[in-house]
Design a protein around this motif. Structure first.
Motif, PDB file in Angstrom:
ATOM      1  N   TYR A  35       0.829  -1.208   0.000  1.00 55.51           N
ATOM      2  CA  TYR A  35       0.000   0.000   0.000  1.00 55.51           C
ATOM      3  C   TYR A  35       0.858   1.251   0.000  1.00 55.51           C
ATOM      4  CZ  TYR A  35      -3.444  -3.365   1.784  1.00 55.51           C
ATOM      5  OH  TYR A  35      -4.248  -4.460   1.956  1.00 55.51           O
ATOM      6  N   ASN A  36       0.349   2.314  -0.643  1.00 58.51           N
ATOM      7  CA  ASN A  36       0.906   3.655  -0.486  1.00 58.51           C
ATOM      8  C   ASN A  36       0.143   4.325   0.647  1.00 58.51           C
ATOM      9  OD1 ASN A  36       0.997   3.398  -3.891  1.00 58.51           O
ATOM     10  ND2 ASN A  36       2.860   4.003  -2.816  1.00 58.51           N
ATOM     11  N   ARG A  37       0.867   4.763   1.669  1.00 60.41           N
ATOM     12  CA  ARG A  37       0.239   5.400   2.824  1.00 60.41           C
ATOM     13  C   ARG A  37       1.293   6.194   3.583  1.00 60.41           C
ATOM     14  NH1 ARG A  37      -1.200  -0.336   5.388  1.00 60.41           N
ATOM     15  NH2 ARG A  37      -2.631   0.860   6.671  1.00 60.41           N
ATOM     16  N   ARG A  38       0.854   7.109   4.436  1.00 56.06           N
ATOM     17  CA  ARG A  38       1.808   7.938   5.167  1.00 56.06           C
ATOM     18  C   ARG A  38       1.785   7.643   6.662  1.00 56.06           C
ATOM     19  NH1 ARG A  38      -0.776  12.563   1.970  1.00 56.06           N
ATOM     20  NH2 ARG A  38      -2.095  10.751   1.578  1.00 56.06           N
ATOM     21  N   ILE A  58       2.060   5.408  13.465  1.00 51.60           N
ATOM     22  CA  ILE A  58       3.176   6.357  13.490  1.00 51.60           C
ATOM     23  C   ILE A  58       3.193   7.112  12.175  1.00 51.60           C
ATOM     24  CG2 ILE A  58       5.679   6.630  13.613  1.00 51.60           C
ATOM     25  CD1 ILE A  58       4.122   3.461  14.977  1.00 51.60           C
ATOM     26  N   CYS A  59       3.063   8.418  12.229  1.00 50.13           N
ATOM     27  CA  CYS A  59       3.072   9.250  11.020  1.00 50.13           C
ATOM     28  C   CYS A  59       4.420   9.128  10.327  1.00 50.13           C
ATOM     29  CB  CYS A  59       2.791  10.704  11.387  1.00 50.13           C
ATOM     30  SG  CYS A  59       2.902  11.849   9.978  1.00 50.13           S
ATOM     31  N   SER A  60       4.424   8.847   9.023  1.00 50.43           N
ATOM     32  CA  SER A  60       5.672   8.684   8.266  1.00 50.43           C
ATOM     33  C   SER A  60       6.318  10.019   7.934  1.00 50.43           C
ATOM     34  CB  SER A  60       5.394   7.924   6.968  1.00 50.43           C
ATOM     35  OG  SER A  60       4.899   6.629   7.237  1.00 50.43           O
ATOM     36  N   VAL A  61       5.584  11.120   8.088  1.00 46.55           N
ATOM     37  CA  VAL A  61       6.115  12.444   7.775  1.00 46.55           C
ATOM     38  C   VAL A  61       6.821  13.058   8.974  1.00 46.55           C
ATOM     39  CG1 VAL A  61       5.524  14.798   7.034  1.00 46.55           C
ATOM     40  CG2 VAL A  61       4.354  12.820   6.005  1.00 46.55           C
ATOM     41  N   CYS A  62       6.198  12.981  10.169  1.00 34.91           N
ATOM     42  CA  CYS A  62       6.806  13.627  11.344  1.00 34.91           C
ATOM     43  C   CYS A  62       7.197  12.634  12.431  1.00 34.91           C
ATOM     44  CB  CYS A  62       5.855  14.677  11.917  1.00 34.91           C
ATOM     45  SG  CYS A  62       4.368  13.972  12.681  1.00 34.91           S
ATOM     46  N   ASP A  63       6.936  11.344  12.194  1.00 29.68           N
ATOM     47  CA  ASP A  63       7.356  10.271  13.105  1.00 29.68           C
ATOM     48  C   ASP A  63       6.645  10.335  14.462  1.00 29.68           C
ATOM     49  OD1 ASP A  63       8.870   7.938  13.232  1.00 29.68           O
ATOM     50  OD2 ASP A  63      10.432   8.890  14.437  1.00 29.68           O
ATOM     51  N   THR A  64       5.448  10.895  14.485  1.00 29.09           N
ATOM     52  CA  THR A  64       4.700  10.985  15.739  1.00 29.09           C
ATOM     53  C   THR A  64       3.797   9.766  15.903  1.00 29.09           C
ATOM     54  OG1 THR A  64       4.680  13.404  15.645  1.00 29.09           O
ATOM     55  CG2 THR A  64       3.029  12.346  17.053  1.00 29.09           C
ATOM     56  N   GLU A  65       3.916   9.089  17.058  1.00 29.90           N
ATOM     57  CA  GLU A  65       3.021   7.970  17.352  1.00 29.90           C
ATOM     58  C   GLU A  65       1.763   8.509  18.014  1.00 29.90           C
ATOM     59  OE1 GLU A  65       2.982   3.567  19.499  1.00 29.90           O
ATOM     60  OE2 GLU A  65       4.878   4.581  19.022  1.00 29.90           O
ATOM     61  N   GLN A  66       0.622   7.945  17.619  1.00 31.95           N
ATOM     62  CA  GLN A  66      -0.656   8.504  18.052  1.00 31.95           C
ATOM     63  C   GLN A  66      -1.759   7.467  17.875  1.00 31.95           C
ATOM     64  OE1 GLN A  66      -1.736  11.439  14.681  1.00 31.95           O
ATOM     65  NE2 GLN A  66       0.417  10.814  14.368  1.00 31.95           N
ATOM     66  N   CYS A  76       1.448  17.001  12.654  1.00 31.35           N
ATOM     67  CA  CYS A  76       1.784  17.799  11.462  1.00 31.35           C
ATOM     68  C   CYS A  76       0.589  18.050  10.542  1.00 31.35           C
ATOM     69  CB  CYS A  76       2.915  17.133  10.674  1.00 31.35           C
ATOM     70  SG  CYS A  76       2.456  15.577   9.878  1.00 31.35           S
ATOM     71  N   GLY A  77      -0.540  17.425  10.818  1.00 29.58           N
ATOM     72  CA  GLY A  77      -1.741  17.690  10.035  1.00 29.58           C
ATOM     73  C   GLY A  77      -1.802  16.983   8.702  1.00 29.58           C
ATOM     74  N   VAL A  78      -0.842  16.097   8.413  1.00 32.39           N
ATOM     75  CA  VAL A  78      -0.859  15.407   7.130  1.00 32.39           C
ATOM     76  C   VAL A  78      -1.941  14.329   7.132  1.00 32.39           C
ATOM     77  CG1 VAL A  78       0.778  13.534   7.684  1.00 32.39           C
ATOM     78  CG2 VAL A  78       0.637  14.408   5.352  1.00 32.39           C
ATOM     79  N   ASN A  79      -2.544  14.139   5.966  1.00 30.64           N
ATOM     80  CA  ASN A  79      -3.526  13.078   5.783  1.00 30.64           C
ATOM     81  C   ASN A  79      -2.754  11.769   5.610  1.00 30.64           C
ATOM     82  OD1 ASN A  79      -5.710  11.497   5.091  1.00 30.64           O
ATOM     83  ND2 ASN A  79      -6.546  12.955   3.613  1.00 30.64           N
ATOM     84  N   MET A  80      -2.904  10.838   6.541  1.00 30.62           N
ATOM     85  CA  MET A  80      -2.073   9.634   6.513  1.00 30.62           C
ATOM     86  C   MET A  80      -2.570   8.590   5.516  1.00 30.62           C
ATOM     87  SD  MET A  80      -0.860   9.219  10.492  1.00 30.62           S
ATOM     88  CE  MET A  80      -2.458   9.392  11.281  1.00 30.62           C
TER      89      MET A  80
END
Length: 267
Positions: free
Chosen positions: A21-24, A67-75, A84-88
């Protein structure tokens, strides 16, 4: 210039992910607390473990953290990163905890299946007896077999219900992978591996066998012998004349039969 909220929402579409899959985002597997790109990556990794007691599959609905692939934040699981507000994931299902940027697949969640499918909701219906979504063309146009999709492919033995590969429904109602089905036909195997029914129209083959039997006389010791047969196509049991080439069902005229006793002379 600062990126707009809309730009941030769609940043890096199709630029992150794995072979599946492509995902962030990545997921934290609750079963082993390890981080993977997706559940398939997890299952492939654990399937190679030497210790069979450590092998396991991830239950998609149990995922709680990403874990967001853009800012590495686990949530906690959500579509938009809280940092970071990115659509994952352009497609997101909060039931399956599933993300995918490639919306050309036309993903949709089927409540009856309990998982996400691809191909567009309008192109599929859920057959409650078979226990899975099928293409609209099969509505009222297939033989129902209870939970037919909740089994392993009889050729490659991969579980069919949530397989990423295309599947096909045979005339008998049993299912298998589309590519496995055609590979089976290429090898001149025309019977369902599960129930032994013919999976294609064999009438021309049966006609050729009629002609071959008519042209092939049996030795005198066998000429008058009869044998009881079970037809794999109609399940009828009949007593027929024994022939070395094949035994023809007296009910549906199929040669897809098997002897259920030795050839004997009539009493």
């Amino acid at each position: 210039m600062e990126a707009s909220p809309n730009d941030r929402l769609h940043f890096g579409v199709m630029a992150f992910g794995c072979d599946h899959y492509n995902r962030r985002c990545q997921i934290r597997a609750p079963c082993c607390n390890e981080v993977f790109s997706c559940r398939h990556c997890h299952n492939e990794s654990t399937s190679t473990l030497r210790n069979i007691y450590d092998r396991h599959e991830l239950v998609r609905q149990d995922v709680k953290q990403v874990i967001c692939s853009v800012c590495d934040t686990e949530q906690p699981v959500a579509q938009v990163c809280t940092n970071c507000g990115v659509n994952m994931g352009e497609y997101f299902c909060d039931i399956c905890k599933f993300y995918d940027d490639n919306t050309a697949k036309e993903q949709f969640h089927c409540d009856d299946c309990g998982i996400c499918r691809v191909g567009g909701r309008e192109n599929f219906f859920h057959c409650k007896k078979c226990g899975s979504c099928y293409a609209i063309g099969l509505r009222n146009n297939h033989r129902c077999v209870e939970d037919s999709m909740r089994h392993h492919c009889p050729i490659c033995y991969e579980y069919l219900f949530d397989s990423l590969k295309d599947t096909t429904v045979m005339k008998c109602g049993h299912t298998m992978h589309f590519e496995c089905y055609h590979e089976m036909l290429k090898r001149d195997k025309f019977c369902c591996p599960i129930c032994s029914r013919s999976v294609i129209d064999m009438s021309k083959t049966w006609q050729r066998m009629d002609e071959e039997i008519e042209a092939t006389s049996m030795p005198s010791d066998y000429r008058d012998k009869k044998v009881w047969i079970l037809c794999n196509d109609c399940n009828d049991t009949t007593e027929v004349n024994f022939h070395i080439i094949g035994q023809k069902c007296g009910h549906c005229r199929s040669y897809n039969t098997r002897a259920i006793g030795p050839p004997v002379l009539p009493q």
